[in-house]
Design a protein around this motif. Sequence first.
Motif, short mmCIF file in Angstrom:
data_model
loop_
_atom_site.label_atom_id
_atom_site.label_comp_id
_atom_site.label_asym_id
_atom_site.label_seq_id
_atom_site.Cartn_x
_atom_site.Cartn_y
_atom_site.Cartn_z
N MET A 11 76.56 101.36 -20.48
CA MET A 11 75.46 102.03 -21.17
C MET A 11 74.71 101.04 -22.04
N THR A 12 73.47 101.37 -22.37
CA THR A 12 72.67 100.50 -23.21
C THR A 12 73.15 100.55 -24.65
N THR A 13 72.94 99.45 -25.35
CA THR A 13 73.22 99.34 -26.77
C THR A 13 72.08 98.59 -27.42
N PRO A 14 72.00 98.58 -28.75
CA PRO A 14 70.94 97.81 -29.41
C PRO A 14 71.03 96.32 -29.13
N GLU A 15 72.12 95.87 -28.50
CA GLU A 15 72.28 94.46 -28.15
C GLU A 15 72.12 94.25 -26.65
N THR A 16 71.36 95.13 -26.00
CA THR A 16 71.22 95.09 -24.55
C THR A 16 69.76 95.03 -24.12
N VAL A 17 69.49 94.22 -23.09
CA VAL A 17 68.19 94.24 -22.42
C VAL A 17 68.32 95.16 -21.22
N LEU A 18 67.54 96.22 -21.18
CA LEU A 18 67.57 97.20 -20.10
C LEU A 18 66.61 96.75 -19.01
N VAL A 19 67.09 96.73 -17.76
CA VAL A 19 66.26 96.27 -16.64
C VAL A 19 66.26 97.31 -15.54
N GLY A 20 65.07 97.71 -15.08
CA GLY A 20 64.96 98.59 -13.94
C GLY A 20 64.88 97.78 -12.67
N VAL A 21 65.75 98.07 -11.70
CA VAL A 21 65.73 97.36 -10.42
C VAL A 21 65.68 98.38 -9.28
N ASP A 22 65.07 97.96 -8.17
CA ASP A 22 64.97 98.85 -7.02
C ASP A 22 65.19 98.12 -5.71
N GLY A 23 65.63 96.87 -5.77
CA GLY A 23 65.88 96.10 -4.57
C GLY A 23 64.72 95.24 -4.13
N SER A 24 63.54 95.45 -4.70
CA SER A 24 62.38 94.62 -4.35
C SER A 24 62.51 93.26 -5.00
N MET A 25 61.78 92.27 -4.43
CA MET A 25 61.78 90.94 -5.03
C MET A 25 61.20 90.99 -6.43
N ALA A 26 60.22 91.87 -6.66
CA ALA A 26 59.62 91.98 -7.98
C ALA A 26 60.65 92.39 -9.03
N SER A 27 61.51 93.34 -8.67
CA SER A 27 62.50 93.80 -9.64
C SER A 27 63.60 92.76 -9.85
N LEU A 28 63.91 91.97 -8.79
CA LEU A 28 64.88 90.89 -8.97
C LEU A 28 64.30 89.80 -9.86
N ASP A 29 63.00 89.54 -9.74
CA ASP A 29 62.34 88.62 -10.66
C ASP A 29 62.47 89.11 -12.10
N ALA A 30 62.27 90.42 -12.27
CA ALA A 30 62.39 91.01 -13.60
C ALA A 30 63.80 90.84 -14.14
N ALA A 31 64.80 91.04 -13.29
CA ALA A 31 66.19 90.88 -13.72
C ALA A 31 66.47 89.44 -14.13
N ALA A 32 65.94 88.48 -13.38
CA ALA A 32 66.16 87.07 -13.72
C ALA A 32 65.48 86.72 -15.05
N TRP A 33 64.26 87.23 -15.26
CA TRP A 33 63.57 86.97 -16.52
C TRP A 33 64.35 87.59 -17.67
N ALA A 34 64.82 88.81 -17.47
CA ALA A 34 65.59 89.50 -18.51
C ALA A 34 66.86 88.76 -18.84
N ALA A 35 67.50 88.18 -17.83
CA ALA A 35 68.73 87.42 -18.06
C ALA A 35 68.45 86.19 -18.92
N ALA A 36 67.36 85.49 -18.63
CA ALA A 36 67.02 84.33 -19.44
C ALA A 36 66.68 84.73 -20.87
N TYR A 37 65.99 85.86 -21.01
CA TYR A 37 65.67 86.38 -22.35
C TYR A 37 66.95 86.73 -23.09
N ALA A 38 67.87 87.40 -22.41
CA ALA A 38 69.14 87.80 -23.03
C ALA A 38 69.94 86.58 -23.48
N GLN A 39 69.94 85.53 -22.67
CA GLN A 39 70.64 84.31 -23.06
C GLN A 39 70.04 83.71 -24.32
#
Length: 332
Positions: free
Chosen positions: A1-29
């Motif tokens: 579940m989400t917490t105030p220390e979490t970046v929430l990412v919506g994914v749907d299997g498209s390359m666009a959403s995987l790009d979003a997940a990668a950006w979110a991961a770098a932001y989270a780091q």
Amino acid sequence: MTTPETVLVGVDGSMASLDAAAWAAAYAQQHGLGVHLVCTYAVPSFAAAGLDGGYTVLDDTAVAASARGVLDEAEAALAGRGLTVTSDVASGDAAAVLVEMSRDAALVVVGSRGRGGFAERLLGTVSSALPAHAHCPTVVIPYVPPEQDEPGHSRNGARQMHLGERNTQPWPGRHTTLPVRRIVVGVDGSAAAEVALARAIDEAEAWGAELTAVAAVPVTAGPGLLAWLPAVVDHESVLRDVAEGLDVVLDQALRDHPDVTVRRLVLDGTGAALLTEFSTVVDLVVVGSRGRGGFAGLLLGSTSQAVLHHSSCPVMVVTTNARVEGDDASGW
């Protein structure tokens, strides 16, 4: 579940959403946060003939399994980054699900122009509902077709005279640049713009990025707020007044951030056009939503939607609902 220390990412299997997940991961780091991936689906119900007006519901087992497969793929793409990554399958409208989950998130990240799922609808219902109603800032990652994903690919904007060459260091996705080295924020003195400015300052501090604040004044650039003014009105005087207002807003916002330097620009044009143009030479555009009033009422309102449609770089939309870093969440 989400917490105030979490970046929430919506994914749907498209390359666009995987790009979003990668950006979110770098932001989270960069911010010391975890990542929570969510894939949503909706199974329609329909009236079945011969059932006396009753309804039958499609079995969603296969759909849910497919959504889980999407999440597994996204999690695998983020493996090895030293992040805490969790995931969840949720049924329902994508925008509604993400808005509700944003109550406990630090940031929501989604991709645009994906194929299928909510990413395809991002520039429609989701782009209107999620950034406007999320309880934390929303970042939209623009999708760039693979043919534009080439080393040295340059997207030059007319305002490079102010910002120089675009950062070209690759990031863990395909089409955007990280780390964030240049940020531009739209400012018009409204409450929404002040919240966006506060967040932009926080991001500049976190990334060690250059921050530019832009106030747009449509003096001569086509039909605009000032185009109808009589010739006797001194447009240069109007620009000076707006610049003074910008200085007041920035000086107040920077009182607790003595180490942050903000470049201040008052330019002829509309907010949407200027921020879109700047998006070609910066790494992040920060904009408020539903701004009205302010020292000239010049920038926000529909600007955030227009920028989302046309930006070349990630756009962070901050509303007055969104928590600014350091604020007490109980006040929101």
